[in-house]
Design a protein around this motif. Sequence first.
Motif, PDB file in Angstrom:
ATOM      1  N   LEU A 116       0.831  -0.996  -0.336  1.00  0.00           N
ATOM      2  CA  LEU A 116      -0.041  -0.427   0.011  1.00  0.00           C
ATOM      3  C   LEU A 116       1.230   1.107   0.188  1.00  0.00           C
ATOM      4  O   LEU A 116       2.357   1.260   0.781  1.00  0.00           O
ATOM      5  N   MET A 117       0.149   2.262  -0.629  1.00  0.00           N
ATOM      6  CA  MET A 117       0.835   3.713  -0.734  1.00  0.00           C
ATOM      7  C   MET A 117      -0.268   4.507  -0.035  1.00  0.00           C
ATOM      8  O   MET A 117      -1.240   4.621  -0.881  1.00  0.00           O
ATOM      9  N   VAL A 118       0.338   5.003   1.054  1.00  0.00           N
ATOM     10  CA  VAL A 118      -1.485   5.680   2.250  1.00  0.00           C
ATOM     11  C   VAL A 118      -0.645   7.171   2.170  1.00  0.00           C
ATOM     12  O   VAL A 118       0.107   7.470   2.854  1.00  0.00           O
ATOM     13  N   VAL A 119      -1.864   7.967   1.878  1.00  0.00           N
ATOM     14  CA  VAL A 119      -1.550   9.691   2.486  1.00  0.00           C
ATOM     15  C   VAL A 119      -2.367   9.896   2.956  1.00  0.00           C
ATOM     16  O   VAL A 119      -2.844   9.431   2.905  1.00  0.00           O
ATOM     17  N   THR A 120      -1.591  10.824   4.259  1.00  0.00           N
ATOM     18  CA  THR A 120      -3.323  11.265   4.604  1.00  0.00           C
ATOM     19  C   THR A 120      -2.396  12.335   5.313  1.00  0.00           C
ATOM     20  O   THR A 120      -1.167  13.023   5.199  1.00  0.00           O
ATOM     21  N   ASN A 121      -3.694  13.107   5.803  1.00  0.00           N
ATOM     22  CA  ASN A 121      -3.692  14.481   6.254  1.00  0.00           C
ATOM     23  C   ASN A 121      -3.998  14.414   7.870  1.00  0.00           C
ATOM     24  O   ASN A 121      -4.231  14.692   8.318  1.00  0.00           O
ATOM     25  N   ASN A 122      -4.163  13.373   8.496  1.00  0.00           N
ATOM     26  CA  ASN A 122      -4.174  12.650   9.620  1.00  0.00           C
ATOM     27  C   ASN A 122      -2.893  11.875  10.379  1.00  0.00           C
ATOM     28  O   ASN A 122      -2.413  10.787   9.978  1.00  0.00           O
ATOM     29  N   MET A 123      -2.366  12.322  11.264  1.00  0.00           N
ATOM     30  CA  MET A 123      -1.394  12.384  12.266  1.00  0.00           C
ATOM     31  C   MET A 123      -1.741  10.694  12.558  1.00  0.00           C
ATOM     32  O   MET A 123      -0.890   9.802  12.846  1.00  0.00           O
ATOM     33  N   ASN A 124      -3.002  10.497  13.187  1.00  0.00           N
ATOM     34  CA  ASN A 124      -3.073   9.324  13.911  1.00  0.00           C
ATOM     35  C   ASN A 124      -2.517   8.880  13.047  1.00  0.00           C
ATOM     36  O   ASN A 124      -2.671   7.237  13.461  1.00  0.00           O
ATOM     37  N   VAL A 125      -4.028   8.289  11.729  1.00  0.00           N
ATOM     38  CA  VAL A 125      -3.547   7.112  10.765  1.00  0.00           C
ATOM     39  C   VAL A 125      -2.586   6.666  10.212  1.00  0.00           C
ATOM     40  O   VAL A 125      -1.364   5.694  10.111  1.00  0.00           O
TER      41      VAL A 125
END
Length: 254
Positions: A116-125
Amino acid sequence: MSQSLRHTQILDIARREGAVKVEDLAQHFGVTLQTIRRDLAEMDENGHLERVHGGAVLPSGTVNIGYEYRQSMNDEAKRAIAKACAAQVPGDCSLFLNIGTSTEAVARELLAHRSLMVVTNNMNVANILVRNPDCDITLTGGTLRRSDGGLVGPLTQDAVARFKFDIAVIGCSALDEDGDLLDFDFQEVGVSQTIIRQARRVFLVADHSKISRHAPAKIAPLSEVDVLITDLPLPEPLRAKCAEWGVEVIYAEA
């Protein structure tokens, strides 16, 4: 203490904290859980509070519930929705997960996924998925929202616009019967709109409590979502709009 006085104090606590929990109130007042549940049910009927699993919240359409309380709200439903969502996510894909306790639940269900390549604006994620050694993680940057670890603002939007995702998994604060995705934070709305534009497919994860809530800022119509994953049957007006717009609805079983 009389019931009316207890109701007044419960409402004062809810106004200070945004929400109340049955166990905390029972301990505070020295009464049984059943007594507090009856109190909250009556206050819900009178429109003073809105009953949720484990407690109650202020029925506000302008201020969101605190993050710590949202973490414990409808947790079984969120886990079921997250499992159903993760089952739709293949390995070897690029994925965006936005701000919210529902998307954090999805992240936990992706710990066994591969490539997986995950981009997020959620530090918890990001902190959850760091335990998956076969997942590349990119944080967008932006202004930190201390209340929940979210990254928002123009810098976040600019970063999101640099990508094209196979799938975006998003949450929202409310989903009304007109089929509009709603939120409380205008900075977050702009980021969510960019996420939707940059995704080939959009999955919305929303438990039944979101469908009974209101929020002031519109993200997008549900017609821009490919799959809605929820836990209870939709109200008929919303179900009809999903059918009209070709939105696939998946009901998760707790």
